[in-house]
Write an enzyme that holds these catalytic residues in place. Structure first.
Site, PDB file in Angstrom:
ATOM      1  CG  HIS A 137      -1.942  -1.089   1.189  1.00  0.00           C
ATOM      2  ND1 HIS A 137      -2.708  -1.429   2.269  1.00  0.00           N
ATOM      3  CD2 HIS A 137      -2.300  -1.947   0.204  1.00  0.00           C
ATOM      4  CE1 HIS A 137      -3.499  -2.444   1.967  1.00  0.00           C
ATOM      5  NE2 HIS A 137      -3.258  -2.782   0.704  1.00  0.00           N
ATOM      6  CG  PHE A 374       1.332 -10.065   4.258  1.00  0.00           C
ATOM      7  CD1 PHE A 374       1.410 -10.476   5.577  1.00  0.00           C
ATOM      8  CD2 PHE A 374       1.017 -11.007   3.290  1.00  0.00           C
ATOM      9  CE1 PHE A 374       1.191 -11.798   5.932  1.00  0.00           C
ATOM     10  CE2 PHE A 374       0.793 -12.340   3.632  1.00  0.00           C
ATOM     11  CZ  PHE A 374       0.881 -12.732   4.961  1.00  0.00           C
ATOM     12  CB  CYS A 375       0.386  -3.205   4.085  1.00  0.00           C
ATOM     13  SG  CYS A 375       0.153  -2.867   5.829  1.00  0.00           S
ATOM     14  CB  ALA A 376       0.225  -6.401  -0.412  1.00  0.00           C
TER      15      ALA A 376
END
Ligand code: PLP
Length: 427
Positions: A137, A374-376
């Site tokens: 992100h 995982f911020c993805a």
């Protein structure tokens, strides 16, 4: 300012095999943690991709700087001069570490997210950014005018898709790509993407947060325009990161923070610095963070990388083959098993949510891993697909194990054994 000259400038020095230093140790290698039943076990830290432990030379550099710690760029006192010199030396070290061009800007930031947001604020008016949905992100979200590309089925497809997207854009353009995925560890074809970007008159920004702790980066040789990374993933957990790259956009962009240090003079009008470093580093900077970051860069460079990469490849190979042999464990990959990667592996475990696995690994085995997306989010959703059931309600997630300096065979084997135990319980 004699003292400034007394701190030697480090050249981008590649140690010869005779000069190579052993891989340094990390702090906390003997950390013990409680597990079920109240026993203490040695902590198996397999969460380096989130934040890596501190290297001993990093801690030593911070301890050495503290007694003379004083203001930066502000004081005439000896300690101020010394601290300022150390801060500016850290900039040289970071420049050398990524193989930057002599005239590239090196701006200290808080982390990679801070760096991408800083760069996003400096893009010339009308810039279009091309970014893959596979990004973290931090590299996916900051851009005002972004064209998003679907996860490519193979590396050549990434180059083809970028080529097509960039060809369709008029005006300034920036291609954004990660060097190593924080989800799968897979390496992206950044040299080929840089070539394509430049063919279309675009620039390329590379998110190197997960790359520089594992591999040597040479911005000049790869012909990259900008790179960013975080100290806390590079064994320097003192709150500094860096954005490195071409000066012009950074010199023209709105100062990231407005305040002391970013201005030449303030009267009826404000005259901002046009050097990117002071322009974007207003306020008192994180000197100790910068010193820590530089110490990590020095310590990794001094190893010469060969032993480090070999050891990591051996350990990640051991882990991946262990996981592959467990029924019910599925590794996530965009480009297949054989594609080169750094020491990161994400997987699902049949019969368990990722949170259940992570909690059991911690509570029963003393193993630290990450679970989630995982911020993805777009990428993990893509990798899990609808077949894993949870995507539609937004709960699908995976477990990620990541390794680095300080990881041992025992840590890896303990994880594999633990997963074998957990999967056996569901049968
Ligand atoms: C590839 C990648 N980019 C960017 C970031 C953001 O880093 P930070 O949280 O240090 O800003 C991360 C962190 O996980 C990452 O893995």
């Amino acid at each position: 300012m004699t003292i400034f000259n007394s701190v030697p400038t480090q050249a981008a020095h590649q140690p010869s095999p005779a000069e190579e230093r052993p891989i340094p140790a990390v702090l906390g290698a003997d950390l013990e943690v409680p597990v079920k039943g109240g026993r203490l076990v040695g902590y198996a830290n397999l969460d380096y991709a989130a934040s890596a432990p501190c290297l001993e030379p990093v801690s030593a550099a911070v301890a050495a700087a503290l007694p003379a710690y004083s203001s930066v760029h502000r004081g005439a006192g000896y300690a101020s001069q010394l601290t300022t010199a150390r801060y500016e030396q850290a900039r040289h070290t970071v420049r050398a570490f990524v193989g930057a061009r002599p005239d590239d800007a090196v701006i200290f930031t808080r982390n990679t997210t801070d760096a991408t947001n800083l760069l996003a604020g400096c893009l010339p008016d009308g810039t279009t950014t091309v970014v893959f949905d596979t990004e973290h992100h931090a590299s996916l979200l900051p851009w005002k005018n972004a064209v998003r590309l679907a996860p490519p089925a193979f590396p050549g497809e990434a180059v083809r898709a970028a080529d097509e997207a960039l060809a369709a854009i008029d005006g300034p353009k920036l291609l954004v790509v990660t060097a190593a995925s924080n989800v799968t560890g897979e390496l992206w074809p950044i040299a080929a993407l840089a070539h394509i970007a430049h063919r279309h008159g675009a620039r390329i920004f590379v998110d190197a947060a997960q790359y520089v702790p594992h591999r040597r980066l040479n911005l000049t040789a790869l012909d990259l325009d900008y790179v960013a990374f975080s100290g806390h993933k590079l064994y320097a957990p003192f709150g500094a990161g860096a954005l490195i790259g071409r000066r012009d956009w950074l010199a023209d962009g709105e100062p990231y923070l407005k305040g002391g240090g970013a201005v030449r003079s303030v009267a009826e009008t404000t005259e901002w610095h046009d050097d990117p470093e002071p322009r974007h580093e207003a306020g008192t900077p994180n000197v100790l963070g910068a010193i820590a970051l530089a110490a990590a860069c020095d310590a990794l460079s001094a190893t010469g990388w060969t032993a480090l990469v070999e050891e990591e490849e051996r350990l990640i190979g051991r882990l991946r083959s262990g996981l592959a042999a467990i029924e019910g464990v599925r590794e996530l990959a965009l480009w297949g098993d054989a594609h080169p990667r750094v020491g990161i592996v994400s997987f699902t475990v049949a019969g368990y949510t990722a949170r259940e696995v992570a909690e059991a690994l911690s509570g029963e085995y003393g193993i630290g891993v990450r679970d989630g997306k995982f911020c993805a989010h777009p990428f993990v959703r893509h990798l899990l697909g609808e077949s894993d059931g949870g995507c539609a309600d937004g709960t699908a997630s995976a477990v990620r194990a990541s390794i680095g300096i300080g990881t041992t065979d025992e840590h890896v084997d303990r994880l594999v054994e633990a997963l074998r135990d957990l999967t056996a319980r569901t049968r």
